[in-house]
Design an enzyme around this catalytic site. Structure first.
Site, mmCIF file in Angstrom:
data_model
loop_
_atom_site.group_PDB
_atom_site.id
_atom_site.type_symbol
_atom_site.label_atom_id
_atom_site.label_comp_id
_atom_site.label_asym_id
_atom_site.label_seq_id
_atom_site.Cartn_x
_atom_site.Cartn_y
_atom_site.Cartn_z
ATOM 1 N N ARG A 98 4.990 27.374 0.253
ATOM 2 C CA ARG A 98 3.675 28.025 0.217
ATOM 3 C C ARG A 98 2.710 27.277 -0.699
ATOM 4 N NH1 ARG A 98 6.366 33.553 -1.687
ATOM 5 N NH2 ARG A 98 8.037 32.561 -0.514
ATOM 6 N N LYS A 145 18.819 25.853 -5.841
ATOM 7 C CA LYS A 145 19.564 26.627 -4.841
ATOM 8 C C LYS A 145 21.060 26.486 -5.097
ATOM 9 C CE LYS A 145 16.365 26.222 -0.917
ATOM 10 N NZ LYS A 145 16.120 27.661 -0.719
HETATM 11 N N1 BES Z 1 12.966 26.434 2.589
HETATM 12 C C1 BES Z 1 13.180 27.716 2.042
HETATM 13 C C2 BES Z 1 13.264 28.810 3.110
HETATM 14 C C3 BES Z 1 14.392 28.743 4.093
HETATM 15 C C4 BES Z 1 15.525 29.506 3.892
HETATM 16 C C5 BES Z 1 14.287 28.017 5.239
HETATM 17 C C6 BES Z 1 16.533 29.483 4.813
HETATM 18 C C7 BES Z 1 15.299 27.992 6.166
HETATM 19 C C8 BES Z 1 16.427 28.741 5.956
HETATM 20 C C9 BES Z 1 12.067 28.102 1.092
HETATM 21 O O1 BES Z 1 11.431 27.071 0.439
HETATM 22 C C10 BES Z 1 12.673 28.985 0.058
HETATM 23 O O2 BES Z 1 13.497 28.493 -0.672
HETATM 24 N N2 BES Z 1 12.271 30.250 0.025
HETATM 25 C C11 BES Z 1 12.803 31.181 -0.878
HETATM 26 C C12 BES Z 1 11.643 31.963 -1.434
HETATM 27 C C13 BES Z 1 12.018 32.836 -2.592
HETATM 28 C C14 BES Z 1 12.319 31.976 -3.799
HETATM 29 C C15 BES Z 1 10.871 33.753 -2.869
HETATM 30 C C16 BES Z 1 13.749 32.098 -0.100
HETATM 31 O O3 BES Z 1 13.467 32.403 1.038
HETATM 32 O O4 BES Z 1 14.775 32.456 -0.659
HETATM 33 ZN ZN ZN Z 2 12.428 26.553 -1.387
#
Ligand code: BES
Ligand code: ZN
Ligand code: ZN
Length: 521
Positions: A365, A291
């Site tokens: 997931r 990230k």
């Molecule tokens: N933990 C994150 C989702 C999240 C984002 C929670 C903002 C709380 C606030 C999750 O694991 C994630 O990183 N999801 C990605 C998925 C993508 C790579 C398909 C996302 O939402 O960007």
């Molecule tokens: Zn994530």
């Protein structure tokens, strides 16, 4: 039993009492009354107004106090009442009154009280609103306890600030209300304390709230409540059982992962069984699909689903709910390292489905897939509900005011939506149509873990649904937008909110009610 500060609210221990008295008789540092916006003074307030020489009516007429939501007004009574102060609290317009109004008003009252250093106050219950005594007392207590919350344990100077208030009295007009009010008070205390407990777990930084710490919190619950059992599997144990998707996420981290199972009332086979599953990523760096550093610190909240599961188990035990409940928490960090999963890696899930991991940041997931497979295979619950800070896409869709709800079971959806409205912990349903499943087809494995940007919250839920076996009824709550916020409002503080606890407990309470009704006919 409380070894260290987990739930500040319990440490501060505000005592609630239901009393019968009248506004002219009650002796207190502050008497709070609740008023609707733009409505003539309720008859129950007339004696107060007279004792204060018509001051309240004056303030209303001059529009100095309007009764708007968020509005409070403190009047020193200068000996005209036995109460030293009168605090007027706005409830907004009567036509906008809903289940959340009292909770919010109670929380705004707390904010006003916090500013004047008093240890005790009395709130005159607005018996003229359209709620029974039980719900009224419950909502007031919930709003008060949730409204008191703040997380200051790492603030060297401010730690003691909250200790001021010791007793809050709910004042009723006659004795016939007290029995129901006491029931409501108890339920409100349990639920709101569970919410604050979940907030504490969520607000702890990732160096404290590790998978091992989540496991020890589960352990503590089992020590505190006779009918909660805990099983904790190591990563090795989990791999032996076939949880390779959980392993795929955990293997990049140096913090030992834990697969945590809590069981409540498990020996009571006469009782209906429900299951809850919570995403326990104690820090989500994204893994090799790293990230951006800006905002990454908020990924300490990626275990809020897990925290909600712990809070729900605790509340279920305290309320002695006549159900069986299993709570499952796959807990791990998601880190990049030489041993981390690489984009493109393929793994076989607990249920046998092969998954191409195209993005290691879609890790929630993966761990949930194995957990859902595990519960649906080994327990036969009436319903499984999972709670997860799963997708940024859900935050885009719904913002911070509702959790995303995904299920193919219309009746389950209806019940959860209703429970959300009643409890103030709202959810909004999104579809799971077959078309969305096209997006998670993989060229190399059965499915892949990302379905592209459009409908990201839905394709994530579609992915999860693939791992439910035995046709168990299942619902997924995406709490990414609701589990933590950066702007406080009424009883929702900055940081972890405890989202998911109230809606699920309400759902379970409603299920129990339905069952009792069916039994008696
Ligand atoms: N933990 C994150 C989702 C999240 C984002 C929670 C903002 C709380 C606030 C999750 O694991 C994630 O990183 N999801 C990605 C998925 C993508 C790579 C398909 C996302 O939402 O960007
Ligand atoms: Zn994530
Ligand atoms: Zn995540």
């Amino acid at each position: 039993m409380k070894k260290d500060i987990v739930c500040q609210q319990e440490v501060f221990g505000v005592i609630f009492e239901n009393i019968v008295s009248s506004p002219l008789e009650v002796k207190t540092k502050a008497l709070a009354i609740f008023l609707f916006q733009g409505k003539p003074l309720d008859v129950s307030f007339k004696p107060i107004d007279q004792a204060l020489d018509g001051l309240i009516n004056n303030l209303l007429e001059n529009k100095e106090f309007r009764g708007e939501e968020e509005e409070t007004y403190i009047i020193p009574t200068l000996g005209k009442l036995k109460a030293e102060r009168l605090i007027m609290v706005g409830m907004g317009k009567e036509e906008d009154f809903n289940h959340d109004t009292i909770r919010k008003a109670a929380a705004y009252l707390v904010k006003a009280i916090k500013k004047i250093a008093i240890q005790e106050y009395v709130a005159m219950m607005p018996e003229f609103v359209n709620l029974d005594e039980k719900t009224l007392a419950r909502s007031f207590v919930e709003g008060t306890i949730m409204g008191f919350y703040d997380f200051k344990i790492y603030k060297t100077e401010e730690k003691e600030k909250n200790r001021k208030i010791e007793t809050v009295k709910l004042m009723w007009s006659d004795n016939s209300k007290i029995k129901k009010a006491n029931e409501g008070k108890k339920v409100g205390e349990v639920i709101a304390n569970a919410v604050n407990y979940v907030r504490d777990l969520g607000n702890q930084p990732a160096n404290v709230m590790t998978p091992s710490r989540l496991a020890s919190e589960a352990q503590k619950l089992s020590e505190e409540y006779d009918n909660i059992n805990v099983k904790i599997f190591s990563l090795d144990d989990s791999v032996k059982m076939g949880m390779n998707l959980f392993y795929a996420v955990a293997k990049g981290s140096n913090e030992p992962a834990k697969f945590i199972i809590l069981e409540y009332n498990m020996n009571r086979e006469d009782l209906p069984l429900y299951a809850i599953v919570g995403k326990g990523i104690t820090f989500d760096s994204g893994g090799l699909s790293l990230k951006p550093s800006e905002g990454m610190e908020s990924m300490k909240y990626d275990m809020c689903g897990a925290a909600a599961v712990l809070g729900i188990m605790k509340a279920a035990a305290e309320l002695k709910l006549p159900i069986r409940l299993v709570g499952v928490i796959p807990a791990t960090e998601n880190m990049p390292s030489g041993s981390a999963t690489k984009p493109g890696d393929i793994m076989r899930s607990y249920t046998g489905i092969t998954v191409e991991i195209v993005n290691t940041d879609a890790e929630g997931r993966l761990i949930l897939a194995d957990a859902l497979g595990y519960v649906s295979k080994n327990y036969k619950p009436r319903a499984i509900i999972d709670l997860a800070t799963l997708t940024g896409a859900c935050v885009v869709a719904l913002g911070h005011y509702a959790s995303g709800l995904f299920t193919k079971d219309d009746s389950l959806a209806e019940k959860i939506i209703k429970a959300g409205e009643k409890s103030g912990d709202r959810v909004w349903r999104l579809p799971l149509w077959p078309e969305y499943y096209e997006k998670i087809k993989s060229d190399f494995a059965d499915i892949k873990n990302v379905g592209g940007r459009p409908a990201g919250a839905i394709t994530a839920a579609a992915f999860l649904s693939k791992f439910i076996v035995n046709n168990v009824s299942w619902a997924h709550l995406d709490i990414a937008g609701t589990a933590f916020v950066d702007k406080e409002r009424a009883y929702i503080p900055k940081g972890a909110t405890g989202a998911g606890v109230r809606v699920i407990i309400q759902f379970l309470l409603d299920e129990i009610k339905i069952r009792n009704r069916n039994k008696s006919v």
